[in-house]
Write a protein that holds these residues in place. Structure first.
Motif, PDB file in Angstrom:
ATOM      1  N   GLY A  55      28.692 -18.122 -19.037  1.00  0.00           N
ATOM      2  CA  GLY A  55      28.823 -17.392 -17.779  1.00  0.00           C
ATOM      3  C   GLY A  55      27.507 -17.092 -17.101  1.00  0.00           C
ATOM      4  N   TYR A  56      26.529 -17.975 -17.293  1.00  0.00           N
ATOM      5  CA  TYR A  56      25.222 -17.823 -16.632  1.00  0.00           C
ATOM      6  C   TYR A  56      24.607 -16.459 -16.941  1.00  0.00           C
ATOM      7  CZ  TYR A  56      27.176 -21.744 -14.000  1.00  0.00           C
ATOM      8  OH  TYR A  56      27.750 -22.933 -13.654  1.00  0.00           O
ATOM      9  N   ARG A  57      24.690 -16.055 -18.187  1.00  0.00           N
ATOM     10  CA  ARG A  57      24.225 -14.710 -18.538  1.00  0.00           C
ATOM     11  C   ARG A  57      22.709 -14.623 -18.657  1.00  0.00           C
ATOM     12  NH1 ARG A  57      26.318 -13.738 -24.689  1.00  0.00           N
ATOM     13  NH2 ARG A  57      28.288 -14.274 -23.689  1.00  0.00           N
ATOM     14  N   PHE A  58      22.013 -15.766 -18.693  1.00  0.00           N
ATOM     15  CA  PHE A  58      20.550 -15.744 -18.750  1.00  0.00           C
ATOM     16  C   PHE A  58      19.971 -16.555 -17.602  1.00  0.00           C
ATOM     17  CE2 PHE A  58      22.145 -18.906 -21.874  1.00  0.00           C
ATOM     18  CZ  PHE A  58      21.709 -20.072 -21.269  1.00  0.00           C
ATOM     19  N   ALA A  59      18.704 -16.294 -17.305  1.00  0.00           N
ATOM     20  CA  ALA A  59      17.998 -17.069 -16.283  1.00  0.00           C
ATOM     21  C   ALA A  59      17.557 -18.393 -16.897  1.00  0.00           C
ATOM     22  CB  ALA A  59      16.789 -16.291 -15.782  1.00  0.00           C
ATOM     23  N   LEU A  60      17.832 -19.489 -16.197  1.00  0.00           N
ATOM     24  CA  LEU A  60      17.530 -20.818 -16.716  1.00  0.00           C
ATOM     25  C   LEU A  60      16.426 -21.466 -15.891  1.00  0.00           C
ATOM     26  CD1 LEU A  60      18.211 -23.158 -18.649  1.00  0.00           C
ATOM     27  CD2 LEU A  60      19.988 -23.870 -17.020  1.00  0.00           C
ATOM     28  N   TYR A  61      15.408 -21.944 -16.605  1.00  0.00           N
ATOM     29  CA  TYR A  61      14.277 -22.626 -15.966  1.00  0.00           C
ATOM     30  C   TYR A  61      14.089 -24.004 -16.592  1.00  0.00           C
ATOM     31  CZ  TYR A  61      12.845 -18.146 -13.959  1.00  0.00           C
ATOM     32  OH  TYR A  61      12.808 -16.962 -13.255  1.00  0.00           O
ATOM     33  N   PHE A  62      13.749 -24.982 -15.759  1.00  0.00           N
ATOM     34  CA  PHE A  62      13.465 -26.330 -16.235  1.00  0.00           C
ATOM     35  C   PHE A  62      11.959 -26.571 -16.224  1.00  0.00           C
ATOM     36  CE2 PHE A  62      17.646 -26.676 -14.070  1.00  0.00           C
ATOM     37  CZ  PHE A  62      18.412 -26.996 -15.184  1.00  0.00           C
ATOM     38  N   PHE A 107      16.832 -22.525 -11.979  1.00  0.00           N
ATOM     39  CA  PHE A 107      18.207 -22.903 -11.661  1.00  0.00           C
ATOM     40  C   PHE A 107      18.826 -21.765 -10.882  1.00  0.00           C
ATOM     41  CE2 PHE A 107      22.784 -23.037 -12.839  1.00  0.00           C
ATOM     42  CZ  PHE A 107      23.099 -24.239 -12.232  1.00  0.00           C
ATOM     43  N   ASN A 108      19.172 -22.029  -9.626  1.00  0.00           N
ATOM     44  CA  ASN A 108      19.625 -20.976  -8.723  1.00  0.00           C
ATOM     45  C   ASN A 108      21.029 -21.291  -8.230  1.00  0.00           C
ATOM     46  OD1 ASN A 108      19.974 -19.071  -6.694  1.00  0.00           O
ATOM     47  ND2 ASN A 108      17.839 -19.163  -6.039  1.00  0.00           N
ATOM     48  N   ARG A 109      21.962 -20.394  -8.487  1.00  0.00           N
ATOM     49  CA  ARG A 109      23.354 -20.617  -8.102  1.00  0.00           C
ATOM     50  C   ARG A 109      23.700 -19.989  -6.754  1.00  0.00           C
ATOM     51  NH1 ARG A 109      27.081 -18.084 -11.177  1.00  0.00           N
ATOM     52  NH2 ARG A 109      28.677 -19.614 -10.670  1.00  0.00           N
ATOM     53  N   ASP A 110      22.733 -19.396  -6.091  1.00  0.00           N
ATOM     54  CA  ASP A 110      23.023 -18.778  -4.802  1.00  0.00           C
ATOM     55  C   ASP A 110      23.554 -19.827  -3.827  1.00  0.00           C
ATOM     56  OD1 ASP A 110      22.116 -16.413  -5.786  1.00  0.00           O
ATOM     57  OD2 ASP A 110      20.138 -16.528  -4.850  1.00  0.00           O
ATOM     58  N   SER A 111      24.662 -19.537  -3.187  1.00  0.00           N
ATOM     59  CA  SER A 111      25.271 -20.477  -2.249  1.00  0.00           C
ATOM     60  C   SER A 111      24.962 -20.041  -0.829  1.00  0.00           C
ATOM     61  CB  SER A 111      26.792 -20.537  -2.458  1.00  0.00           C
ATOM     62  OG  SER A 111      27.096 -21.038  -3.743  1.00  0.00           O
ATOM     63  N   LYS A 112      24.277 -20.894  -0.117  1.00  0.00           N
ATOM     64  CA  LYS A 112      23.965 -20.610   1.281  1.00  0.00           C
ATOM     65  C   LYS A 112      24.234 -21.853   2.114  1.00  0.00           C
ATOM     66  CE  LYS A 112      20.390 -17.187   0.176  1.00  0.00           C
ATOM     67  NZ  LYS A 112      18.978 -16.810   0.325  1.00  0.00           N
ATOM     68  N   ILE A 113      24.807 -21.655   3.293  1.00  0.00           N
ATOM     69  CA  ILE A 113      25.069 -22.780   4.186  1.00  0.00           C
ATOM     70  C   ILE A 113      23.792 -23.120   4.936  1.00  0.00           C
ATOM     71  CG2 ILE A 113      26.381 -23.553   6.201  1.00  0.00           C
ATOM     72  CD1 ILE A 113      28.659 -21.744   5.286  1.00  0.00           C
ATOM     73  N   SER A 114      23.404 -24.387   4.875  1.00  0.00           N
ATOM     74  CA  SER A 114      22.215 -24.851   5.585  1.00  0.00           C
ATOM     75  C   SER A 114      22.642 -25.635   6.814  1.00  0.00           C
ATOM     76  CB  SER A 114      21.351 -25.724   4.681  1.00  0.00           C
ATOM     77  OG  SER A 114      20.903 -24.993   3.568  1.00  0.00           O
ATOM     78  N   ASN A 115      21.903 -25.474   7.881  1.00  0.00           N
ATOM     79  CA  ASN A 115      22.145 -26.244   9.098  1.00  0.00           C
ATOM     80  C   ASN A 115      21.362 -27.540   9.032  1.00  0.00           C
ATOM     81  OD1 ASN A 115      23.821 -24.276  10.300  1.00  0.00           O
ATOM     82  ND2 ASN A 115      22.010 -23.102  10.907  1.00  0.00           N
ATOM     83  N   LEU A 116      22.044 -28.632   8.747  1.00  0.00           N
ATOM     84  CA  LEU A 116      21.400 -29.931   8.676  1.00  0.00           C
ATOM     85  C   LEU A 116      21.468 -30.628  10.027  1.00  0.00           C
ATOM     86  CD1 LEU A 116      22.799 -31.216   5.247  1.00  0.00           C
ATOM     87  CD2 LEU A 116      20.599 -30.140   5.718  1.00  0.00           C
TER      88      LEU A 116
END
Length: 251
Positions: A163-170, A239-248
């Protein structure tokens, strides 16, 4: 207008102790709280070459650090059998972890013969459940080495299962040759612990750690440091799960 360097200094350069913690849904640890860090690497020397400086900073700050090695590097020494090579490289891992201040854990897959299966996903999920980390580092998944991809995808699947309980970095390894298309959004200043990073990598004598440092990761550390405006840095993708609409353009 700010320069690229100023932009990076203002937005991406962070100290290891100040890396964003917790998931988008969870609360970050309170100031001064001791936290748990896990790094998942495909082979002995991958965590050391990619993020030993950051891990050393965490350890020096009193946080608990665990390194999970997917394999023991069984095929990494020419003219040595798998068991003998594993013994040598496991000892090198343990020496490197002492330098960093980390606990080594061996996952149990075999170098060059790794796979993503339900059983392996369940095992990684169980390991990360037991470790209960706030922050996890692993390979950038777009990589020329299959073992690196496996380590990354097992970690990603475990992250999803939990459930994405930790911050994930690559992290990056030998960018351009192995890690592909890696564009970091987080930098850690490792200038003060650069000798520890080098010593941890040098502990991998069977892999010519000194040569690997000179030919690859000394250059990367300086390059990322230049981007971030410091002498030496390690770079990561959050790794960022924030959902934002981008104007392409055009749609």
């Amino acid at each position: 207008m700010n320069s690229r360097r100023e932009f990076l200094r203002n937005t991406a350069l962070v100290s290891a102790a100040a890396l964003p913690l917790g998931s988008a849904e969870g609360a970050a640890p309170q100031a001064g709280q001791k936290i748990k860090i896990v790094c998942v690497g495909g082979h002995p020397d991958d965590p050391e070459s990619s993020s030993a400086g950051t891990l050393a900073r965490y350890s020096a700050a009193g946080h608990a650090v665990t390194i999970i090695y997917l394999t023991r590097g069984e095929r990494g020494i020419r003219e040595k059998g798998l068991d003998e090579a594993a013994k040598i490289r496991s000892a090198e891992c343990e020496a490197a972890c002492k330098i960093i201040g980390a606990k080594p854990v061996f996952f149990g897959q075999v170098d060059g013969d790794t796979s993503v299966t339900k059983a392996h996903i369940d095992r990684m999920t169980k390991l990360l459940t037991e470790e209960n980390p706030h922050v996890v580092f692993t390979h950038w998944p777009i990589d020329t080495h299959m073992d690196h991809q496996v380590a990354s995808f097992l970690t990603i699947r475990a992250c999803m299962n939990l459930g994405y309980r930790f911050a994930l970095y690559f992290f990056e390894v030998d960018t351009g040759s192995q890690s592909q298309g890696f564009f970091p959004n987080t930098y850690v200043d490792v200038t003060s612990v650069l000798d520890k990073k080098k010593d941890a990598l040098f502990a991998h004598v069977s892999q010519d750690g000194q040569g690997v440092w000179r030919e690859h990761h000394e250059i990367i550390a300086a390059w990322r440091g230049r981007e971030a405006g410091v002498q030496a840095a390690e770079a990561f993708v959050r790794f960022n799960r924030d959902s934002k609409i981008s104007n392409l353009p055009g749609i």
